[in-house]
Design a protein around this motif. Structure first.
Motif, PDB file in Angstrom:
ATOM      1  N   ILE A  83     110.766  70.803  19.593  1.00  0.00           N
ATOM      2  CA  ILE A  83     109.420  70.373  19.158  1.00  0.00           C
ATOM      3  C   ILE A  83     108.887  69.343  20.156  1.00  0.00           C
ATOM      4  CG2 ILE A  83     108.122  69.135  17.337  1.00  0.00           C
ATOM      5  CD1 ILE A  83     109.511  70.743  15.309  1.00  0.00           C
ATOM      6  N   ARG A  84     109.776  68.435  20.578  1.00  0.00           N
ATOM      7  CA  ARG A  84     109.348  67.448  21.594  1.00  0.00           C
ATOM      8  C   ARG A  84     108.893  68.156  22.866  1.00  0.00           C
ATOM      9  NH1 ARG A  84     113.943  64.360  20.352  1.00  0.00           N
ATOM     10  NH2 ARG A  84     114.890  64.881  22.359  1.00  0.00           N
ATOM     11  N   ASP A  85     109.682  69.186  23.282  1.00  0.00           N
ATOM     12  CA  ASP A  85     109.320  69.918  24.508  1.00  0.00           C
ATOM     13  C   ASP A  85     107.981  70.623  24.350  1.00  0.00           C
ATOM     14  OD1 ASP A  85     111.559  69.026  25.675  1.00  0.00           O
ATOM     15  OD2 ASP A  85     112.588  70.958  25.810  1.00  0.00           O
ATOM     16  N   MET A  86     107.768  71.175  23.161  1.00  0.00           N
ATOM     17  CA  MET A  86     106.483  71.835  22.905  1.00  0.00           C
ATOM     18  C   MET A  86     105.355  70.802  23.036  1.00  0.00           C
ATOM     19  SD  MET A  86     105.111  73.391  19.322  1.00  0.00           S
ATOM     20  CE  MET A  86     104.615  71.784  18.715  1.00  0.00           C
ATOM     21  N   MET A  87     105.587  69.617  22.433  1.00  0.00           N
ATOM     22  CA  MET A  87     104.546  68.584  22.458  1.00  0.00           C
ATOM     23  C   MET A  87     104.270  68.079  23.876  1.00  0.00           C
ATOM     24  SD  MET A  87     105.541  66.464  19.020  1.00  0.00           S
ATOM     25  CE  MET A  87     104.120  65.400  19.033  1.00  0.00           C
ATOM     26  N   LYS A  88     105.323  68.089  24.712  1.00  0.00           N
ATOM     27  CA  LYS A  88     105.140  67.640  26.103  1.00  0.00           C
ATOM     28  C   LYS A  88     104.118  68.508  26.826  1.00  0.00           C
ATOM     29  CE  LYS A  88     109.544  65.632  27.192  1.00  0.00           C
ATOM     30  NZ  LYS A  88     110.916  66.079  27.385  1.00  0.00           N
ATOM     31  N   ALA A 105     102.482  72.313  11.970  1.00  0.00           N
ATOM     32  CA  ALA A 105     102.609  73.759  11.760  1.00  0.00           C
ATOM     33  C   ALA A 105     103.902  74.266  12.397  1.00  0.00           C
ATOM     34  CB  ALA A 105     101.406  74.475  12.346  1.00  0.00           C
ATOM     35  N   ALA A 106     104.264  73.676  13.557  1.00  0.00           N
ATOM     36  CA  ALA A 106     105.478  74.133  14.257  1.00  0.00           C
ATOM     37  C   ALA A 106     106.738  73.878  13.436  1.00  0.00           C
ATOM     38  CB  ALA A 106     105.586  73.442  15.615  1.00  0.00           C
ATOM     39  N   LEU A 107     106.714  72.866  12.572  1.00  0.00           N
ATOM     40  CA  LEU A 107     107.901  72.619  11.734  1.00  0.00           C
ATOM     41  C   LEU A 107     108.241  73.866  10.918  1.00  0.00           C
ATOM     42  CD1 LEU A 107     107.263  69.020  10.296  1.00  0.00           C
ATOM     43  CD2 LEU A 107     108.967  69.682  12.004  1.00  0.00           C
ATOM     44  N   GLY A 108     107.206  74.605  10.538  1.00  0.00           N
ATOM     45  CA  GLY A 108     107.418  75.839   9.763  1.00  0.00           C
ATOM     46  C   GLY A 108     108.235  76.870  10.514  1.00  0.00           C
ATOM     47  N   LEU A 109     108.202  76.808  11.856  1.00  0.00           N
ATOM     48  CA  LEU A 109     108.996  77.759  12.652  1.00  0.00           C
ATOM     49  C   LEU A 109     110.483  77.436  12.555  1.00  0.00           C
ATOM     50  CD1 LEU A 109     106.819  77.599  15.873  1.00  0.00           C
ATOM     51  CD2 LEU A 109     107.231  79.681  14.577  1.00  0.00           C
ATOM     52  N   PHE A 110     110.767  76.151  12.392  1.00  0.00           N
ATOM     53  CA  PHE A 110     112.172  75.720  12.393  1.00  0.00           C
ATOM     54  C   PHE A 110     112.776  75.690  10.994  1.00  0.00           C
ATOM     55  CE2 PHE A 110     110.387  74.269  16.304  1.00  0.00           C
ATOM     56  CZ  PHE A 110     111.396  74.530  17.221  1.00  0.00           C
ATOM     57  N   TYR A 111     111.933  75.508   9.997  1.00  0.00           N
ATOM     58  CA  TYR A 111     112.428  75.455   8.608  1.00  0.00           C
ATOM     59  C   TYR A 111     111.699  76.547   7.835  1.00  0.00           C
ATOM     60  CZ  TYR A 111     113.639  70.951  10.580  1.00  0.00           C
ATOM     61  OH  TYR A 111     114.107  69.973  11.416  1.00  0.00           O
ATOM     62  N   SER A 112     111.972  77.786   8.220  1.00  0.00           N
ATOM     63  CA  SER A 112     111.111  78.866   7.758  1.00  0.00           C
ATOM     64  C   SER A 112     111.475  79.402   6.376  1.00  0.00           C
ATOM     65  CB  SER A 112     111.121  80.005   8.777  1.00  0.00           C
ATOM     66  OG  SER A 112     112.447  80.403   8.985  1.00  0.00           O
ATOM     67  N   ARG A 113     112.657  79.002   5.856  1.00  0.00           N
ATOM     68  CA  ARG A 113     113.022  79.523   4.538  1.00  0.00           C
ATOM     69  C   ARG A 113     111.971  79.079   3.518  1.00  0.00           C
ATOM     70  NH1 ARG A 113     116.617  76.799   1.682  1.00  0.00           N
ATOM     71  NH2 ARG A 113     117.089  77.767  -0.313  1.00  0.00           N
ATOM     72  N   PRO A 134     105.507  60.723  11.107  1.00  0.00           N
ATOM     73  CA  PRO A 134     105.331  59.515  11.934  1.00  0.00           C
ATOM     74  C   PRO A 134     105.996  59.656  13.300  1.00  0.00           C
ATOM     75  CG  PRO A 134     106.166  58.943   9.743  1.00  0.00           C
ATOM     76  CD  PRO A 134     106.188  60.436   9.835  1.00  0.00           C
ATOM     77  N   THR A 135     107.160  60.288  13.345  1.00  0.00           N
ATOM     78  CA  THR A 135     107.857  60.441  14.630  1.00  0.00           C
ATOM     79  C   THR A 135     107.016  61.296  15.581  1.00  0.00           C
ATOM     80  OG1 THR A 135     109.896  60.412  13.336  1.00  0.00           O
ATOM     81  CG2 THR A 135     110.104  61.038  15.653  1.00  0.00           C
ATOM     82  N   MET A 136     106.363  62.320  15.032  1.00  0.00           N
ATOM     83  CA  MET A 136     105.566  63.193  15.889  1.00  0.00           C
ATOM     84  C   MET A 136     104.318  62.473  16.401  1.00  0.00           C
ATOM     85  SD  MET A 136     106.224  66.990  14.239  1.00  0.00           S
ATOM     86  CE  MET A 136     105.256  66.754  12.812  1.00  0.00           C
ATOM     87  N   VAL A 137     103.708  61.658  15.536  1.00  0.00           N
ATOM     88  CA  VAL A 137     102.512  60.905  15.968  1.00  0.00           C
ATOM     89  C   VAL A 137     102.896  59.940  17.107  1.00  0.00           C
ATOM     90  CG1 VAL A 137     100.784  59.173  15.264  1.00  0.00           C
ATOM     91  CG2 VAL A 137     101.339  61.073  13.723  1.00  0.00           C
ATOM     92  N   ALA A 138     104.001  59.212  16.909  1.00  0.00           N
ATOM     93  CA  ALA A 138     104.419  58.239  17.934  1.00  0.00           C
ATOM     94  C   ALA A 138     104.852  58.955  19.211  1.00  0.00           C
ATOM     95  CB  ALA A 138     105.558  57.372  17.391  1.00  0.00           C
ATOM     96  N   ALA A 139     105.545  60.083  19.069  1.00  0.00           N
ATOM     97  CA  ALA A 139     106.032  60.815  20.252  1.00  0.00           C
ATOM     98  C   ALA A 139     104.855  61.289  21.103  1.00  0.00           C
ATOM     99  CB  ALA A 139     106.892  61.997  19.823  1.00  0.00           C
ATOM    100  N   PHE A 140     103.818  61.816  20.468  1.00  0.00           N
ATOM    101  CA  PHE A 140     102.669  62.300  21.254  1.00  0.00           C
ATOM    102  C   PHE A 140     102.007  61.138  21.991  1.00  0.00           C
ATOM    103  CE2 PHE A 140      98.133  63.464  21.785  1.00  0.00           C
ATOM    104  CZ  PHE A 140      98.313  64.496  22.696  1.00  0.00           C
ATOM    105  N   GLN A 141     101.910  60.005  21.307  1.00  0.00           N
ATOM    106  CA  GLN A 141     101.281  58.834  21.929  1.00  0.00           C
ATOM    107  C   GLN A 141     102.031  58.427  23.207  1.00  0.00           C
ATOM    108  OE1 GLN A 141      98.674  57.280  21.939  1.00  0.00           O
ATOM    109  NE2 GLN A 141      99.074  55.231  22.761  1.00  0.00           N
TER     110      GLN A 141
END
Ligand code: COA
Length: 380
Positions: A83-88, A105-113, A134-141
């Motif tokens: 997910i981090r690589d995708m965000m990069k 939305a990408a989280l749904g790809l990894f936790y698809s059940r 929150p981790t995703m918001v900070a990571a993108f920043q």
């Protein structure tokens, strides 16, 4: 042709779209309650995660329940490197709300059940979303500035950890406390546009990541969550206390909306704006005043004189931006920060929707024509 007479209400104003026991607003008296408890009391005595638990499960947790909820969230804060690589690969010029919507939305790809009738699945979807957004918001920043994202710190609580991941340094305890209160204040607010969007998406029985991604997209608009960013732009355009009244006159002449004022439900000052103003002052006293605050105070006074009789007063977005600025949060992250908090409310409505689900399928009033002759392209 059916002759049913249905009144059309633009924006569905005043039309109940669901029954809900999650939150309550009295727009005339300026009251907001989560599960029956007044927002002032929660802001003073609770924490964001305890409030999230209350909203989602309907009762305050016992000490053991809260400890285990917090522990699960702490454990799930990290995001997968893919997910981090995708965000990069996201353009650094893109808006952080768009980055957040795509990442949620990408989280749904990894936790698809999709086991919507399994309480454990529901619990872990709640935990993952609260933990990872929150981790995703900070990571993108950090990544849009060309830096590596900072890993969450297990010894820091929810609010302190976010500020740490964002600013790459441990926050002052007052800053962390204030941020936690901001999250509590923004956690839920009955059926607004993004919550409605979450409920419509939930009603199709899709996965919770799609539910949250659709709500994030809806929150991004300037008439909804995006207004807090526009408030700071407006205060900077005004530039000085002297310029407030000429600026306001111009808005009134051109019928331009004054950002951070007005609300579909509140006809008095939003109770959240009152608390946010108090905590902004607390921050200013410790870390120094912001010149925008003087401009904001004058603006509030002037708008009250001109528009108070029409029930137009500061809403939640008017003072939140001033608080976030003082916490070192850049203005285009204000709405993603709102989303971090509102995930709690969206998840509570997701759960409530699933408990008594019927797919949303409203009707429409057709205003087009019938039996129109198809004109071949050569004749047009
Ligand atoms: C929040 C908001 C979208 C509510 O919209 P709504 O319930 O559909 O109300 P309307 O936009 O139809 O406004 C009703 C009237 O009040 C006026 N009004 C409402 N908010 C206003 C504002 N911020 N500035 C100036 N006039 C405003 C409208 O111009 C309209 O006047 P009219 O009847 O002469 O046309 C609206 O107040 C707004 O756009 N505010 C600014 C954006 C904002 O701060 N959003 C955050 C909301 S938490």
């Amino acid at each position: 042709m059916s002759a049913v007479c249905i009144e059309f209400k633009p924006g569905l104003e005043g039309i109940p779209a669901t029954q809900s026991s999650i939150s309550y607003v009295d727009g005339q008296q300026g009251i907001l309650e989560y599960r029956g408890t007044n927002i002032e009391e929660l802001a003073k005595k609770s924490s964001f995660l305890e409030t999230a638990y209350l909203l989602i499960w309907g009762n305050l947790p016992s000490k053991e329940e809260l400890d285990s909820f917090q522990e699960d969230i702490r454990y799930h804060r990290r995001i997968k490197y893919r997910i981090r690589d995708m965000m990069k690969c996201f353009p650094e010029t893109g808006h952080p709300m768009d980055a957040l919507q795509a990442s949620a939305a990408a989280l749904g790809l990894f936790y698809s059940r999709r086991a919507l009738d399994n309480p454990e699945y529901i619990r872990f979807a709640v935990v993952r979303l609260l933990a990872k957004i929150p981790t995703m918001v900070a990571a993108f920043q950090l990544m849009r500035k060309g830096n590596d994202p900072v890993q969450p710190r297990d010894d820091l609580d929810y609010a302190a950890n976010f500020l740490y991941m964002l600013n790459e340094k441990e926050p002052d305890p007052l800053a962390a406390k204030v941020f936690d209160v901001c999250l509590t204040l923004h956690a839920e607010h009955t059926i607004n546009a993004s919550t409605f969007s979450a409920m419509v998406t939930a009603s199709t029985l899709t996965d919770p990541y799609a539910v949250i991604a659709s709500a994030v997209g809806t929150l991004a608009g300037p008439l909804h969550g995006g207004a807090n960013e526009d408030v700071i732009t407006m205060l900077s355009e005004i530039g000085s206390v002297e310029n407030v009244r000429p600026y306001l006159e111009k808005c009134l002449e051109t019928k331009a909306k004054i950002m951070g004022f007005g609300h579909r439900v509140y006809k008095v000052k939003d109770p959240r704006a009152i608390i946010l103003q108090e905590i902004a002052v607390e921050l200013f006293e410790k870390f120094g005043y912001d010149k925008y605050y003087e401009i904001a105070l004058e603006m509030e006074k002037a708008v009250e004189e001109k528009l108070g009789h029409r029930g137009i007063y500061p809403n939640v977005d008017f003072y939140s931006g001033l608080v976030y600025r003082k916490l070192g949060i850049p203005s285009d992250l204000f709405t993603p920060v709102f989303a971090i908090a509102r995930v709690a409310g969206w998840l509570a409505h997701w759960k409530e929707q699933l408990a008594a689900n019927r797919i949303f399928r409203p009707t429409q009033i057709y205003t087009g024509e019938h039996n129109v002759y198809y004109t071949p392209i050569q004749e047009r």
